[in-house]
Design a protein around this motif. Structure first.
Motif, PDB file in Angstrom:
ATOM      1  N   LYS A  59      37.574 -30.325  10.292  1.00  0.00           N
ATOM      2  CA  LYS A  59      37.867 -30.190   8.870  1.00  0.00           C
ATOM      3  C   LYS A  59      37.739 -31.551   8.185  1.00  0.00           C
ATOM      4  CE  LYS A  59      40.977 -27.506   6.031  1.00  0.00           C
ATOM      5  NZ  LYS A  59      40.081 -26.418   5.772  1.00  0.00           N
ATOM      6  N   GLY A  60      36.990 -31.588   7.103  1.00  0.00           N
ATOM      7  CA  GLY A  60      36.750 -32.824   6.371  1.00  0.00           C
ATOM      8  C   GLY A  60      35.426 -33.481   6.704  1.00  0.00           C
ATOM      9  N   ASP A  61      34.796 -33.061   7.815  1.00  0.00           N
ATOM     10  CA  ASP A  61      33.513 -33.645   8.221  1.00  0.00           C
ATOM     11  C   ASP A  61      32.313 -32.772   7.845  1.00  0.00           C
ATOM     12  OD1 ASP A  61      34.662 -35.912   9.244  1.00  0.00           O
ATOM     13  OD2 ASP A  61      34.544 -35.288  11.341  1.00  0.00           O
ATOM     14  N   GLU A  62      32.546 -31.666   7.165  1.00  0.00           N
ATOM     15  CA  GLU A  62      31.455 -30.748   6.815  1.00  0.00           C
ATOM     16  C   GLU A  62      30.379 -31.427   5.972  1.00  0.00           C
ATOM     17  OE1 GLU A  62      35.316 -28.368   7.038  1.00  0.00           O
ATOM     18  OE2 GLU A  62      34.687 -30.205   6.044  1.00  0.00           O
ATOM     19  N   TRP A  63      30.762 -32.366   5.140  1.00  0.00           N
ATOM     20  CA  TRP A  63      29.810 -33.048   4.267  1.00  0.00           C
ATOM     21  C   TRP A  63      28.732 -33.783   5.047  1.00  0.00           C
ATOM     22  CZ3 TRP A  63      29.100 -38.302   4.527  1.00  0.00           C
ATOM     23  CH2 TRP A  63      30.061 -39.030   5.227  1.00  0.00           C
ATOM     24  N   LYS A  64      29.028 -34.177   6.281  1.00  0.00           N
ATOM     25  CA  LYS A  64      28.089 -34.963   7.073  1.00  0.00           C
ATOM     26  C   LYS A  64      26.822 -34.186   7.433  1.00  0.00           C
ATOM     27  CE  LYS A  64      31.682 -37.834   9.115  1.00  0.00           C
ATOM     28  NZ  LYS A  64      32.396 -38.164  10.362  1.00  0.00           N
ATOM     29  N   VAL A  65      26.927 -32.864   7.470  1.00  0.00           N
ATOM     30  CA  VAL A  65      25.761 -32.055   7.828  1.00  0.00           C
ATOM     31  C   VAL A  65      25.320 -31.154   6.669  1.00  0.00           C
ATOM     32  CG1 VAL A  65      26.120 -32.100  10.315  1.00  0.00           C
ATOM     33  CG2 VAL A  65      27.275 -30.365   8.948  1.00  0.00           C
ATOM     34  N   ALA A  66      25.756 -31.480   5.463  1.00  0.00           N
ATOM     35  CA  ALA A  66      25.361 -30.703   4.288  1.00  0.00           C
ATOM     36  C   ALA A  66      23.851 -30.811   4.076  1.00  0.00           C
ATOM     37  CB  ALA A  66      26.105 -31.199   3.055  1.00  0.00           C
ATOM     38  N   PHE A  67      23.280 -29.761   3.521  1.00  0.00           N
ATOM     39  CA  PHE A  67      21.851 -29.775   3.222  1.00  0.00           C
ATOM     40  C   PHE A  67      21.599 -29.018   1.931  1.00  0.00           C
ATOM     41  CE2 PHE A  67      22.714 -26.246   6.033  1.00  0.00           C
ATOM     42  CZ  PHE A  67      22.045 -25.175   5.470  1.00  0.00           C
ATOM     43  N   ILE A  68      20.438 -29.316   1.330  1.00  0.00           N
ATOM     44  CA  ILE A  68      20.081 -28.727   0.039  1.00  0.00           C
ATOM     45  C   ILE A  68      18.881 -27.813   0.219  1.00  0.00           C
ATOM     46  CG2 ILE A  68      19.278 -29.235  -2.301  1.00  0.00           C
ATOM     47  CD1 ILE A  68      20.679 -31.977  -2.009  1.00  0.00           C
ATOM     48  N   THR A  69      18.942 -26.649  -0.429  1.00  0.00           N
ATOM     49  CA  THR A  69      17.824 -25.704  -0.442  1.00  0.00           C
ATOM     50  C   THR A  69      17.526 -25.363  -1.892  1.00  0.00           C
ATOM     51  OG1 THR A  69      19.097 -23.644  -0.466  1.00  0.00           O
ATOM     52  CG2 THR A  69      18.766 -24.697   1.689  1.00  0.00           C
ATOM     53  N   PRO A  70      16.439 -24.658  -2.160  1.00  0.00           N
ATOM     54  CA  PRO A  70      16.164 -24.232  -3.533  1.00  0.00           C
ATOM     55  C   PRO A  70      17.262 -23.325  -4.102  1.00  0.00           C
ATOM     56  CG  PRO A  70      14.197 -24.028  -2.190  1.00  0.00           C
ATOM     57  CD  PRO A  70      15.324 -24.367  -1.262  1.00  0.00           C
ATOM     58  N   MET A  71      18.084 -22.749  -3.212  1.00  0.00           N
ATOM     59  CA  MET A  71      19.151 -21.854  -3.670  1.00  0.00           C
ATOM     60  C   MET A  71      20.496 -22.568  -3.795  1.00  0.00           C
ATOM     61  SD  MET A  71      18.147 -18.378  -1.630  1.00  0.00           S
ATOM     62  CE  MET A  71      18.412 -19.097  -0.026  1.00  0.00           C
ATOM     63  N   GLY A  72      20.543 -23.864  -3.544  1.00  0.00           N
ATOM     64  CA  GLY A  72      21.785 -24.614  -3.672  1.00  0.00           C
ATOM     65  C   GLY A  72      22.063 -25.467  -2.447  1.00  0.00           C
ATOM     66  N   SER A  73      23.210 -26.148  -2.478  1.00  0.00           N
ATOM     67  CA  SER A  73      23.584 -26.991  -1.341  1.00  0.00           C
ATOM     68  C   SER A  73      24.611 -26.262  -0.482  1.00  0.00           C
ATOM     69  CB  SER A  73      24.138 -28.329  -1.821  1.00  0.00           C
ATOM     70  OG  SER A  73      25.293 -28.124  -2.600  1.00  0.00           O
ATOM     71  N   TYR A  74      24.606 -26.588   0.810  1.00  0.00           N
ATOM     72  CA  TYR A  74      25.474 -25.920   1.769  1.00  0.00           C
ATOM     73  C   TYR A  74      26.150 -26.930   2.670  1.00  0.00           C
ATOM     74  CZ  TYR A  74      22.967 -21.800   0.282  1.00  0.00           C
ATOM     75  OH  TYR A  74      22.426 -20.804  -0.480  1.00  0.00           O
ATOM     76  N   LYS A  75      27.427 -26.681   2.963  1.00  0.00           N
ATOM     77  CA  LYS A  75      28.182 -27.473   3.926  1.00  0.00           C
ATOM     78  C   LYS A  75      28.561 -26.520   5.062  1.00  0.00           C
ATOM     79  CE  LYS A  75      30.380 -30.511   0.571  1.00  0.00           C
ATOM     80  NZ  LYS A  75      31.669 -30.878  -0.020  1.00  0.00           N
ATOM     81  N   PRO A  76      27.876 -26.627   6.191  1.00  0.00           N
ATOM     82  CA  PRO A  76      28.193 -25.732   7.305  1.00  0.00           C
ATOM     83  C   PRO A  76      29.635 -25.916   7.785  1.00  0.00           C
ATOM     84  CG  PRO A  76      26.105 -26.842   7.685  1.00  0.00           C
ATOM     85  CD  PRO A  76      26.748 -27.493   6.499  1.00  0.00           C
TER      86      PRO A  76
END
Length: 148
Positions: A59-76
């Motif tokens: 918890k709190g580290d999700e930003w480290k693997v965030a990615f952007i797609t044409p449909m928006g950004s995602y934090k796994p």
């Protein structure tokens, strides 16, 4: 593409992997695992469903693997394939979950594959049932079409 024709999402984690401290826990060699069950007579091989997506990101580290797609950004919320320490992290999780059965010498785990090996047919089903119960308690499920 996966073997079954489904698409596989792939992200480039080269940058985050280059700055990641490598986990010193090593995976067993396949030959060592085979040696552990070479005397067994009855086998069942199980393959986990979504094996690689069962480890929660701290918890709190999700930003480290965030990615952007044409449909928006995602934090796994779960660890993703291609992160440096992922295979070892997953193996440690599986070893902890199945520790009691692994210690009997009737179960071995290699990443998302589990092999049950017993000396006789009698009792083999009980070992599988116990293992499946433990896996269900931990929200891990097998992909039936890949089990033998």
């Amino acid at each position: 593409m996966k073997k079954n024709g489904n698409k596989r999402m792939v992200q480039d984690y080269h940058y985050i992997n280059s700055g990641t401290v490598k986990n010193s826990y090593s995976l067993l060699l396949i030959s060592d695992l085979i040696d552990m069950v070479e005397s067994k007579k009855v086998f069942t091989k199980l393959d986990l469903w979504w094996g690689y997506n069962n480890v929660r990101i701290k918890k709190g580290d999700e930003w480290k693997v965030a990615f952007i797609t044409p449909m928006g950004s995602y934090k796994p919320m779960v660890m993703v394939f291609r992160l440096t320490n992922f295979p070892v992290t997953f193996q440690v999780m599986m070893n902890n979950i199945l520790r009691e059965l692994i210690n009997t010498g009737e179960v071995i785990s290699f990443i998302d594959n589990v092999l049950v090996g017993t000396d006789m047919e009698e009792g083999h089903d009980e070992v599988i049932e116990e293992m499946l119960k433990i896996m269900e308690e931990n929200n891990l499920y097998v992909k039936l079409e890949k089990c033998v």
